[in-house]
Design an enzyme around this catalytic site. Structure first.
Site, PDB file in Angstrom:
ATOM      1  N   SER A 145      33.774  14.659  41.368  1.00  0.00           N
ATOM      2  CA  SER A 145      33.815  13.203  41.495  1.00  0.00           C
ATOM      3  C   SER A 145      33.191  12.574  40.263  1.00  0.00           C
ATOM      4  O   SER A 145      32.317  13.172  39.616  1.00  0.00           O
ATOM      5  CB  SER A 145      33.043  12.755  42.745  1.00  0.00           C
ATOM      6  N   TYR A 157      25.468  13.451  48.500  1.00  0.00           N
ATOM      7  CA  TYR A 157      26.842  13.517  48.012  1.00  0.00           C
ATOM      8  C   TYR A 157      26.849  13.611  46.491  1.00  0.00           C
ATOM      9  O   TYR A 157      27.531  14.464  45.898  1.00  0.00           O
ATOM     10  CB  TYR A 157      27.624  12.290  48.467  1.00  0.00           C
TER      11      TYR A 157
END
Length: 275
Positions: A145, A157
């Protein structure tokens, strides 16, 4: 990716929805035999049927896997070897969101995010290592990401994606002599079932949100060119550069960008019935 006329075999985890689903369909349309792996077998079987109805040049093979379980991932690799005899492309896409670490009670959820996103990627790469080498030239594409470059989002995350980026770089060096390219693919905001990006609705950030097909195209291009690092959409790369050459300015930008998300989360917390 050239495989000298051989049947091309790809394995895509997290294939039951979102980026994984779009990637499976994209690769199958390009002639790959794609093992679509996830936990929801009903979704995978529907995906395989849709590919068949579309008369794609490739085919989709549904396979159940839970990347949190080493035995499950090992079994998937053994099945691919036994049934197809090769793996030219492994797309480690299985992932979950969340993982804000505001208090002690958040720890278990944060660790669960790391287990799926980061440890799950390690399990898949370890399980398929020998089959990839035997199938060389081969490639691993780890769907990380932009958060793994910028540090914007829930703490666990972001940590998992930073880990995937570093792991991909180190593994790429270690596996180069084995004929395996390791790619870090870093999408920006993508609207999917698991990541609806509803926090951005009604804000300028909404213009930055793309659909999973954009990432699937990036996977296809990376596989064709054996690219080692991809940011998609490409203009997000400018943010990565900004973060490294002007950290104080970048921190100001992140505070502005993170404000709408925090306000949205606070609103949902006050209204428990909202999803």
């Amino acid at each position: 990716m050239s495989t000298s006329g051989r049947r091309r075999v790809a394995v895509v985890t997290g294939a039951s929805s979102g980026i994984g689903e779009a990637t499976v369909l994209r690769l199958a349309s390009e002639g790959w035999t794609v093992v679509a792996a996830a936990r929801r077998i009903d979704r995978l079987e529907d995906l395989a049927e849709r590919a068949t109805r579309a008369v794609m040049s490739g085919r989709v093979v549904p396979a159940v896997v839970d990347v949190r379980e080493t035995a499950s991932v090992d079994a998937l690799a053994a099945r691919v070897n036994a049934e197809l005899g090769a793996c030219h492309l492994l797309v480690c896409n299985a992932g979950v969101g969340g993982g804000s670490l505001e208090r002690r009670e958040d720890l278990d959820a944060a660790l669960a995010v790391l287990d799926v996103n980061l440890a799950g990627t390690l399990r898949c790469c370890a399980a398929f290592a020998d089959l990839l080498a035997a199938s060389a030239p081969a490639q691993v594409i780890n769907v990380a990401s932009v958060a793994g470059k910028l540090g914007l989002g829930p703490a666990a995350y972001v940590a998992s994606k930073f880990g995937m980026v570093g792991f991909s770089e180190a593994l790429g060096l270690a596996w180069r002599d084995r004929g395996i390219t390791v790619t870090q693919l870093n999408p920006g905001f993508v609207h999917t079932e698991g990541f609806p990006q509803s926090w951005a609705d009604g804000t300028p950030v909404a213009r930055l949100v793309v659909g999973p097909d954009v990432v699937a195209r990036a996977v296809s291009r990376a596989a064709a060119r054996r690219t080692e690092e991809v940011t998609t959409p490409r203009w997000y790369r400018g943010l990565v550069v900004l973060r490294h050459i002007a950290p104080p300015l970048w921190r100001g930008v992140t505070r502005l960008a993170d404000g709408p998300r925090r306000r949205s989360e606070a609103l949902r917390a006050r209204r428990p019935g909202m999803s």
